[in-house]
Scaffold this active site. Structure first.
Site, PDB file in Angstrom:
ATOM      1  CB  THR A  28      48.351   7.702  20.564  1.00 38.25           C
ATOM      2  OG1 THR A  28      48.835   6.532  21.461  1.00 38.25           O
ATOM      3  CG2 THR A  28      49.089   7.318  19.291  1.00 38.25           C
ATOM      4  N   GLY A  55      46.935  11.605  23.859  1.00 37.80           N
ATOM      5  CA  GLY A  55      47.784  12.590  24.656  1.00 37.80           C
ATOM      6  C   GLY A  55      46.667  13.796  25.116  1.00 37.80           C
ATOM      7  CB  SER A  72      42.714  12.659  29.114  1.00 38.28           C
ATOM      8  OG  SER A  72      42.580  11.607  28.434  1.00 38.28           O
ATOM      9  N   GLY A  73      44.841  12.505  31.123  1.00 39.88           N
ATOM     10  CA  GLY A  73      45.646  11.390  31.797  1.00 39.88           C
ATOM     11  C   GLY A  73      46.962  11.073  31.631  1.00 39.88           C
ATOM     12  CB  ILE A  74      49.150   8.039  31.376  1.00 41.28           C
ATOM     13  CG1 ILE A  74      48.835   7.409  32.839  1.00 41.28           C
ATOM     14  CG2 ILE A  74      50.433   7.850  31.240  1.00 41.28           C
ATOM     15  CD1 ILE A  74      48.578   6.042  32.664  1.00 41.28           C
ATOM     16  N   GLY A  75      49.010  10.211  28.994  1.00 42.99           N
ATOM     17  CA  GLY A  75      49.514  10.740  28.055  1.00 42.99           C
ATOM     18  C   GLY A  75      49.551  12.439  28.108  1.00 42.99           C
ATOM     19  CB  SER A  91      47.373  -2.808  31.934  1.00 46.11           C
ATOM     20  OG  SER A  91      46.554  -2.815  33.129  1.00 46.11           O
ATOM     21  CE1 TYR A 128      42.793  -1.542  29.373  1.00 47.41           C
ATOM     22  CE2 TYR A 128      43.381  -2.954  31.311  1.00 47.41           C
ATOM     23  CZ  TYR A 128      43.488  -1.689  30.600  1.00 47.41           C
ATOM     24  OH  TYR A 128      44.470  -0.597  31.182  1.00 47.41           O
TER      25      TYR A 128
HETATM   26  N1  NAP Z   1      44.721   4.641  34.996  1.00 49.18           N
HETATM   27  C1  NAP Z   1      45.087   3.520  35.025  1.00 49.18           C
HETATM   28  O1  NAP Z   1      44.830   3.163  36.316  1.00 49.18           O
HETATM   29  C2  NAP Z   1      45.726   2.671  34.183  1.00 49.18           C
HETATM   30  C3  NAP Z   1      46.482   1.424  34.513  1.00 49.18           C
HETATM   31  C4  NAP Z   1      47.126   0.488  33.650  1.00 49.18           C
HETATM   32  C5  NAP Z   1      47.113   1.130  32.217  1.00 49.18           C
HETATM   33  N2  NAP Z   1      46.488   2.084  31.817  1.00 49.18           N
HETATM   34  C6  NAP Z   1      46.735   2.742  30.363  1.00 49.18           C
HETATM   35  O2  NAP Z   1      47.001   3.846  30.520  1.00 49.18           O
HETATM   36  C7  NAP Z   1      46.850   4.374  29.033  1.00 49.18           C
HETATM   37  C8  NAP Z   1      46.147   5.865  29.414  1.00 49.18           C
HETATM   38  O3  NAP Z   1      45.067   5.884  29.985  1.00 49.18           O
HETATM   39  P1  NAP Z   1      44.943   6.840  31.472  1.00 49.18           P
HETATM   40  O4  NAP Z   1      44.622   6.146  32.565  1.00 49.18           O
HETATM   41  O5  NAP Z   1      45.417   8.069  31.020  1.00 49.18           O
HETATM   42  O6  NAP Z   1      43.150   7.294  31.073  1.00 49.18           O
HETATM   43  P2  NAP Z   1      42.455   8.305  30.026  1.00 49.18           P
HETATM   44  O7  NAP Z   1      42.783   9.677  30.632  1.00 49.18           O
HETATM   45  O8  NAP Z   1      41.213   7.835  29.934  1.00 49.18           O
HETATM   46  O9  NAP Z   1      43.116   8.188  28.356  1.00 49.18           O
HETATM   47  C9  NAP Z   1      43.075   7.346  27.643  1.00 49.18           C
HETATM   48  C10 NAP Z   1      43.326   8.075  26.370  1.00 49.18           C
HETATM   49  O10 NAP Z   1      43.309   7.394  25.164  1.00 49.18           O
HETATM   50  C11 NAP Z   1      42.487   8.045  24.200  1.00 49.18           C
HETATM   51  N3  NAP Z   1      41.832   7.032  23.355  1.00 49.18           N
HETATM   52  C12 NAP Z   1      41.054   5.959  23.413  1.00 49.18           C
HETATM   53  N4  NAP Z   1      40.780   5.135  22.582  1.00 49.18           N
HETATM   54  C13 NAP Z   1      41.475   5.823  21.473  1.00 49.18           C
HETATM   55  C14 NAP Z   1      41.213   5.549  20.088  1.00 49.18           C
HETATM   56  N5  NAP Z   1      40.702   4.606  19.602  1.00 49.18           N
HETATM   57  N6  NAP Z   1      42.044   6.480  19.338  1.00 49.18           N
HETATM   58  C15 NAP Z   1      42.976   7.463  20.007  1.00 49.18           C
HETATM   59  N7  NAP Z   1      42.859   7.555  21.236  1.00 49.18           N
HETATM   60  C16 NAP Z   1      42.026   7.072  21.938  1.00 49.18           C
HETATM   61  C17 NAP Z   1      41.471   8.892  24.966  1.00 49.18           C
HETATM   62  O11 NAP Z   1      41.070   9.734  24.248  1.00 49.18           O
HETATM   63  P3  NAP Z   1      39.702  10.027  23.216  1.00 49.18           P
HETATM   64  O12 NAP Z   1      38.691   9.439  24.242  1.00 49.18           O
HETATM   65  O13 NAP Z   1      39.555  11.303  23.082  1.00 49.18           O
HETATM   66  O14 NAP Z   1      40.073   9.165  21.854  1.00 49.18           O
HETATM   67  C18 NAP Z   1      42.406   9.366  26.058  1.00 49.18           C
HETATM   68  O15 NAP Z   1      42.803  10.699  25.879  1.00 49.18           O
HETATM   69  C19 NAP Z   1      45.742   3.525  28.502  1.00 49.18           C
HETATM   70  O16 NAP Z   1      46.208   2.569  27.664  1.00 49.18           O
HETATM   71  C20 NAP Z   1      45.362   2.879  29.750  1.00 49.18           C
HETATM   72  O17 NAP Z   1      44.934   1.148  29.516  1.00 49.18           O
HETATM   73  C21 NAP Z   1      45.954   3.126  32.687  1.00 49.18           C
END
Ligand code: NAP
Length: 251
Positions: free
Chosen positions: A12, A14, A16-19, A139, A152
């Site tokens: 999920t 998937g 962008s980013g980490i996914g 996180s 958050y």
């Molecule tokens: N980057 C960091 O520094 C960091 C640090 C700690 C934890 N994290 C965690 O890592 C995970 C991935 O984040 P990321 O950093 O890779 O940022 P990201 O690129 O913004 O990825 C978040 C992804 O979640 C999807 N998403 C958000 N809400 C959603 C929903 N209601 N239903 C389905 N998909 C949803 C978004 O796609 P859509 O908008 O198209 O739905 C997006 O693809 C998150 O859970 C975040 O909290 C990130």
């Protein structure tokens, strides 16, 4: 490497980013992947990027809506029949003083991060069998009190706790559940939280013992390990992947 040949993993968030980085690693290791996220455009771009033909299925899904998750799982069942792994990674950030958080903010963050994670796992269970592996995404904020992060951080604390309780609950079905806890990772979310401000990003970097911000691939490698049979005796654990952010004092 074909450690995941013949296996299917749901990711999920998937698109962008980490996914997306995790999906790329999984496809490289022979897996079929299912990408779920809200934005069809994002998913389409991710499918193109992965360039893996019928090994990739993208399903527009809001994980906060259980009806969407039912539709997602139905499509996975139809296309692949079963799942070997789930990376419940979708999440949204919120950076706001407690006094400024609205009910809509609260519902959005808790809906995606806590409710979405819970029901992603619950709905995927019928397709997961013996040897299945689930990884949740928490996180670093679970481990540090940061004034702008109340909702958050609490939503991610719930995620961490879910893995702890899912693990014994699902062990009798041969399913492992672990959490990955990222530090600062340069994704769209990081840019949004830091407002793209280089000084803020430099401050964040300066807190990291290894002296660099994380890349999505740093987290993806840990997730793929936890999903793989190499982690077959690991369940109910948290793997912190943060370059030493939460475990050390900056000097
Ligand atoms: N980057 C960091 O520094 C960091 C640090 C700690 C934890 N994290 C965690 O890592 C995970 C991935 O984040 P990321 O950093 O890779 O940022 P990201 O690129 O913004 O990825 C978040 C992804 O979640 C999807 N998403 C958000 N809400 C959603 C929903 N209601 N239903 C389905 N998909 C949803 C978004 O796609 P859509 O908008 O198209 O739905 C997006 O693809 C998150 O859970 C975040 O909290 C990130």
């Amino acid at each position: 490497m074909s450690e995941f040949e013949g296996k299917t993993v749901l990711v999920t968030g998937g698109g962008s980013g980490i996914g997306l980085a995790t999906a790329r690693r999984l496809v490289g290791a022979g897996a079929s992947v299912v990408l779920a996220g809200r934005s069809s455009d994002r998913l389409e771009a991710a499918v193109k990027d992965l360039d893996a033909g019928d090994k990739v299925l993208a399903v527009p899904t809001d994980v906060a809506r259980t009806g969407d998750l039912d539709g997602l799982i139905a499509q996975v069942q139809q296309r692949f029949g079963r799942l070997n792994g789930v990376f419940a990674n979708a999440g949204v950030a919120l950076s706001a003083r407690t006094a400024d958080v609205t009910e809509a903010d609260f519902d959005q963050v808790v809906g995606a991060n806590f409710k979405g994670t819970f029901f992603t796992v619950q709905k995927a269970l019928p397709l997961l069998g013996d040897g299945g592996s689930i990884v949740l995404n928490a996180s670093w904020l679970v481990h540090r009190g940061v004034g702008l992060a109340s909702v958050y951080a609490a939503s991610k604390a719930a995620v961490l706790n879910l893995a702890r309780t899912f693990a014994p609950d699902l062990a009798e079905r041969g399913i492992r559940v672990n959490t990955v806890t990222p530090g600062h990772v340069t994704t769209d979310m990081f840019d949004a939280v830091t407002g793209g401000n280089e000084q803020v990003q430099e401050f964040f970097r300066s807190q990291v013992a290894l002296g660099r911000l994380g890349q999505a691939e740093d987290i993806a490698d840990a997730v793929v390990f936890l999903l793989s049979p190499r982690a077959s005796y690991i369940t109910g654990q948290e793997l912190v992947v943060d370059g030493g952010l939460v475990g050390s004092v900056p000097s």
